[in-house]
Design a protein around this motif. Structure first.
Motif, PDB file in Angstrom:
ATOM      1  N   ALA A 182      -2.404   2.185   0.208  1.00 57.81           N
ATOM      2  CA  ALA A 182      -3.663   2.945   0.227  1.00 57.81           C
ATOM      3  C   ALA A 182      -4.479   2.781  -1.040  1.00 57.81           C
ATOM      4  N   ILE A 183      -3.889   2.175  -2.074  1.00 57.49           N
ATOM      5  CA  ILE A 183      -4.582   2.091  -3.360  1.00 57.49           C
ATOM      6  C   ILE A 183      -5.170   0.702  -3.554  1.00 57.49           C
ATOM      7  N   ILE A 216      -8.551   5.280  -3.431  1.00 64.27           N
ATOM      8  CA  ILE A 216      -7.534   5.615  -2.429  1.00 64.27           C
ATOM      9  C   ILE A 216      -8.195   5.666  -1.064  1.00 64.27           C
ATOM     10  N   CYS A 239       2.294   2.050  -4.092  1.00 61.09           N
ATOM     11  CA  CYS A 239       1.939   2.929  -2.965  1.00 61.09           C
ATOM     12  C   CYS A 239       2.566   2.386  -1.683  1.00 61.09           C
ATOM     13  N   PRO A 240       3.455   3.139  -1.068  1.00 52.54           N
ATOM     14  CA  PRO A 240       4.142   2.635   0.130  1.00 52.54           C
ATOM     15  C   PRO A 240       3.229   2.441   1.335  1.00 52.54           C
ATOM     16  N   GLU A 241       2.048   3.054   1.289  1.00 50.14           N
ATOM     17  CA  GLU A 241       1.120   2.942   2.419  1.00 50.14           C
ATOM     18  C   GLU A 241       0.045   1.896   2.186  1.00 50.14           C
ATOM     19  N   CYS A 251      -3.338   7.260   3.027  1.00 55.50           N
ATOM     20  CA  CYS A 251      -2.490   8.048   2.125  1.00 55.50           C
ATOM     21  C   CYS A 251      -1.658   9.045   2.911  1.00 55.50           C
ATOM     22  N   SER A 252      -0.354   9.070   2.593  1.00 54.25           N
ATOM     23  CA  SER A 252       0.563   9.998   3.252  1.00 54.25           C
ATOM     24  C   SER A 252       1.181  11.001   2.284  1.00 54.25           C
ATOM     25  N   GLY A 253       0.700  11.011   1.048  1.00 50.33           N
ATOM     26  CA  GLY A 253       1.155  12.026   0.110  1.00 50.33           C
ATOM     27  C   GLY A 253       2.511  11.790  -0.506  1.00 50.33           C
ATOM     28  N   HIS A 254       2.912  10.552  -0.654  1.00 45.09           N
ATOM     29  CA  HIS A 254       4.214  10.283  -1.281  1.00 45.09           C
ATOM     30  C   HIS A 254       4.224  10.660  -2.756  1.00 45.09           C
ATOM     31  N   GLY A 255       3.081  10.605  -3.382  1.00 38.86           N
ATOM     32  CA  GLY A 255       2.973  11.062  -4.763  1.00 38.86           C
ATOM     33  C   GLY A 255       3.349  10.053  -5.824  1.00 38.86           C
ATOM     34  N   ARG A 256       3.573   8.837  -5.438  1.00 31.97           N
ATOM     35  CA  ARG A 256       3.954   7.865  -6.474  1.00 31.97           C
ATOM     36  C   ARG A 256       2.810   7.590  -7.440  1.00 31.97           C
ATOM     37  N   CYS A 257       1.597   7.617  -6.951  1.00 33.28           N
ATOM     38  CA  CYS A 257       0.455   7.304  -7.819  1.00 33.28           C
ATOM     39  C   CYS A 257       0.354   8.302  -8.965  1.00 33.28           C
ATOM     40  N   TYR A 258       0.352   9.584  -8.656  1.00 26.34           N
ATOM     41  CA  TYR A 258       0.173  10.553  -9.743  1.00 26.34           C
ATOM     42  C   TYR A 258       1.444  10.768 -10.551  1.00 26.34           C
ATOM     43  N   GLY A 279      -2.770  12.050  -2.866  1.00 27.21           N
ATOM     44  CA  GLY A 279      -3.314  11.520  -4.108  1.00 27.21           C
ATOM     45  C   GLY A 279      -4.829  11.618  -4.173  1.00 27.21           C
TER      46      GLY A 279
HETATM   47  S1  SF4 Z   1       1.229   6.786  -3.649  1.00 29.66           S
HETATM   48 FE1  SF4 Z   1      -0.141   6.163  -1.995  1.00 29.66          FE
HETATM   49  S2  SF4 Z   1       0.467   7.412  -0.248  1.00 29.66           S
HETATM   50 FE2  SF4 Z   1       1.340   8.328  -2.078  1.00 29.66          FE
HETATM   51  S3  SF4 Z   1      -0.105   9.930  -2.725  1.00 29.66           S
HETATM   52 FE3  SF4 Z   1      -0.581   8.061  -3.850  1.00 29.66          FE
HETATM   53  S4  SF4 Z   1      -2.139   7.017  -2.580  1.00 29.66           S
HETATM   54 FE4  SF4 Z   1      -1.134   8.526  -1.294  1.00 29.66          FE
END
Ligand code: SF4
Length: 64
Positions: free
Chosen positions: A58-59, A5, A54-56, A10-17, A32
């Protein structure tokens, strides 16, 4: 093979986890984090979906 990541994106959308809790976790404020859990070769097909989710953008995936 491991996920990475970019914390600057990363903006903390939380899709990854939410999508892949076996490889990602949330930190105290919902950003994430990559768990210390390599991606088995048999799960390779899922990695593109997780990267794309990941919308940003970042992954990424690191081979090796
Ligand atoms: S989905 Fe992308 S932006 Fe969202 S928490 Fe995970 S790494 Fe961060």
């Amino acid at each position: 093979m491991n996920f990475v990541i970019d914390t600057s994106l990363c903006s903390g959308h939380g899709r990854c986890y939410t999508l892949a809790p076996e490889w990602f976790d949330a930190d105290d404020i919902g950003y994430g984090q990559v768990k210390d859990a390599p991606v088995p070769d048999g799960e390779r097909a899922r990695t593109a979906d997780i990267v794309a989710a990941c919308p940003e953008g970042a992954i990424s995936v690191k081979e090796g």
